[in-house]
Motif scaffolding. Sequence first.
Motif, mmCIF file in Angstrom:
data_model
loop_
_atom_site.group_PDB
_atom_site.id
_atom_site.type_symbol
_atom_site.label_atom_id
_atom_site.label_comp_id
_atom_site.label_asym_id
_atom_site.label_seq_id
_atom_site.Cartn_x
_atom_site.Cartn_y
_atom_site.Cartn_z
ATOM 1 N N SER A 96 -1.620 26.740 43.518
ATOM 2 C CA SER A 96 -1.537 25.592 42.606
ATOM 3 C C SER A 96 -1.501 24.282 43.391
ATOM 4 O O SER A 96 -2.152 23.302 43.006
ATOM 5 N N LYS A 97 -0.750 24.254 44.516
ATOM 6 C CA LYS A 97 -0.681 23.049 45.344
ATOM 7 C C LYS A 97 -2.072 22.675 45.877
ATOM 8 O O LYS A 97 -2.453 21.505 45.896
ATOM 9 N N THR A 98 -2.811 23.690 46.296
ATOM 10 C CA THR A 98 -4.148 23.436 46.847
ATOM 11 C C THR A 98 -5.088 22.902 45.771
ATOM 12 O O THR A 98 -5.880 21.979 46.023
ATOM 13 N N TYR A 99 -4.991 23.464 44.565
ATOM 14 C CA TYR A 99 -5.818 22.944 43.460
ATOM 15 C C TYR A 99 -5.410 21.517 43.089
ATOM 16 O O TYR A 99 -6.244 20.698 42.679
ATOM 17 N N MET A 100 -4.121 21.200 43.240
ATOM 18 C CA MET A 100 -3.674 19.817 42.983
ATOM 19 C C MET A 100 -4.347 18.853 43.950
ATOM 20 O O MET A 100 -4.755 17.750 43.574
ATOM 21 N N TYR A 101 -4.441 19.285 45.235
ATOM 22 C CA TYR A 101 -5.092 18.434 46.227
ATOM 23 C C TYR A 101 -6.563 18.210 45.880
ATOM 24 O O TYR A 101 -7.142 17.190 46.236
ATOM 25 N N LEU A 102 -7.164 19.188 45.183
ATOM 26 C CA LEU A 102 -8.559 19.064 44.748
ATOM 27 C C LEU A 102 -8.668 18.367 43.385
ATOM 28 O O LEU A 102 -9.756 18.287 42.817
ATOM 29 N N SER A 103 -7.506 17.903 42.854
ATOM 30 C CA SER A 103 -7.423 17.241 41.541
ATOM 31 C C SER A 103 -7.884 18.144 40.400
ATOM 32 O O SER A 103 -8.362 17.667 39.365
ATOM 33 N N ASP A 104 -7.769 19.453 40.601
ATOM 34 C CA ASP A 104 -8.109 20.416 39.545
ATOM 35 C C ASP A 104 -6.796 20.847 38.872
ATOM 36 O O ASP A 104 -6.258 21.929 39.128
ATOM 37 N N ASN A 105 -6.279 19.956 38.003
ATOM 38 C CA ASN A 105 -4.976 20.205 37.377
ATOM 39 C C ASN A 105 -4.989 21.416 36.451
ATOM 40 O O ASN A 105 -3.975 22.094 36.282
ATOM 41 N N LYS A 106 -6.145 21.692 35.865
ATOM 42 C CA LYS A 106 -6.235 22.828 34.941
ATOM 43 C C LYS A 106 -5.925 24.140 35.659
ATOM 44 O O LYS A 106 -5.105 24.947 35.194
ATOM 45 N N LYS A 107 -6.561 24.351 36.830
ATOM 46 C CA LYS A 107 -6.300 25.579 37.588
ATOM 47 C C LYS A 107 -4.912 25.555 38.220
ATOM 48 O O LYS A 107 -4.257 26.595 38.355
ATOM 49 N N ALA A 108 -4.464 24.368 38.616
ATOM 50 C CA ALA A 108 -3.120 24.253 39.188
ATOM 51 C C ALA A 108 -2.086 24.710 38.172
ATOM 52 O O ALA A 108 -1.176 25.493 38.489
ATOM 53 N N ILE A 109 -2.225 24.230 36.933
ATOM 54 C CA ILE A 109 -1.288 24.621 35.869
ATOM 55 C C ILE A 109 -1.390 26.107 35.563
ATOM 56 O O ILE A 109 -0.383 26.795 35.337
#
Length: 595
Positions: A208-221
């Motif tokens: 989730s942290k890595t997806y946040m860095y990619l600004s992909d909040n949907k996958k992060a959540i």
Amino acid sequence: MRRLLLSILAVIVTVSVFGQQKEVDSLKQVLLDNKNQDTLRVATLIKLSYNINNINSDSALVYIDKALLLSEKLNWGKGIALSYRQKGLIFYYKSDYFSALMFSQKALENSKGKNNRLFNASVYSNIGNIYADVKEFDKALKSYEKLLKISQEENAVKDELIAIFNIATVYTEQGKYQKAITYYLKAFALSEENNFKTFIPTICNNLSKTYMYLSDNKKAIKYLKMGIQKAQDQNNVYVLGLLKRNLAETYFKSNNLLQSEKLLLESIVLSKSNNTLEWEAQSLRLLYQIYERQQQFKKAFETHKKYVVLQDSIINKDTKAEFIKRDLTFENEKQQAMSQAEIERQKLIKNGSIIGGSGLVLATLLVFVLYYRKRNAETQKQQAEFKAKVSNTELKVLRAQMSPHFIFNALNSINDFIAKNDVDSASEYLIKFSKIMRQILEHSTQNEISLKDDLKILDLYLQIEAMRLKNKFTYAIEVDNTIDTENTLIPPLILQPFIENSIWHGIAKKEGSGHIKIRIKQENDMLVCTVDDNGVGRGATVKNHDINNKSYGVNITKNRIDIINKKKNKNGSVSLIDKDEGLCVEVKLPLELAF
């Protein structure tokens, strides 16, 4: 790395803390019941050191040094290798990365043969963690890749999972997010295939942290919610608290303040239950920002106050002088910020007066009162931090001065001895000095060492000085039977300057031979150490105008004791007692036990 991303090994260790004390008590009982100096005792000491490391790393170091010494005595190679690995882990948790790396490499050097490949893999994992923490990511990757290669060849699936996970974590730190995700997903699949359920919440957190860095909040959540569900199923409150805090952060960024507040309150409860203070502090910090955004200023102020108090209790213990400089810079910048804030406040009041709106004036006054109270709380906290850091830094500086002073005097002794004596004696002298140096280097990062180890150093020092003075003096070291020298802790080299004074200002100036008696005893909660000599005494020193040659080491030692008193709120002291023949020095120290 530790603050942003979780390590699988760290989670396992922390989760096990709750059952740890029972295990520690059991292992201590085994040591008491089994006095045999055998490999079973070594194994027990190593296990005890491992289990106690999160509670008291100094005590863990005492136990592992005992295990290493006994392994060497038994010539047990496996025990030596295991001891060095554990010693490396201890220094890793102390953030002494140089020592951690050195002892980890010694573990590899003492691990021979094909049957030790999995042991070597575990050491490569530790070395990888060290390099990752100091941001030597290329070296970290090489170590993790060695771990991966061995684990795959040995079909050690759990080690393979750890290697893949840690490689992914390094890629995240390097900003290679797509590569990181590929490896995280491999680790996720491996966990599910082999029913390693306990690892999944941690993998979800880092994904989730890595997806946040990619600004992909949907996958992060998506992965945060999955991780929360898995952690709840396993009752893994340690990771659950962090996952909820991270999910709250994603909702905060999307301005879903109510949902974010709910998750943070749950995270704080979970963090308190497992004593993860840093995560609780992070949750409080985000929570007061939510209240500020909602304009709930009273709640914001109260939450910020809790955050400040908690942050104070987990303040970083690194006390090098440059940290003080940073604090001074911060104080200066803060004062400038306050001045700017005051200017802005005056402007606001002026505008309020012009507008004439009594409601606006009242609101401004309320904000000022809250701001003033918060500013005072922050200032008091910073002052307390600064004083603690000054005290700790002064103590470190004094200890740093003590070792070079001692080494300088010893080197002078060696030089003089070589000039006046034969090669064989000089060689013996150098061997003894090298042993002292090794002991000093091994204990250089510790505020306290076992009394047994400190007395060993003093005994070697007395031997080489007796050699230099051609056995002009004898000495005796007596320790009361009630004192456990292995369990009693003492600041390193605390008595050495007084012994040095006895030799050079007392006995060396005396006609005929002399004697030095060192005595250690316990009086209530104090350790009383005396250095008693029958030299010329202070009266003769004054008559011979030698009073200007005051020992630098003695002054440092007195200052060390003063600072220890302030830190521990004790009444340690140094007393000089003149005798008809010679001098007696009495040093009182707070009694400290390893366990």
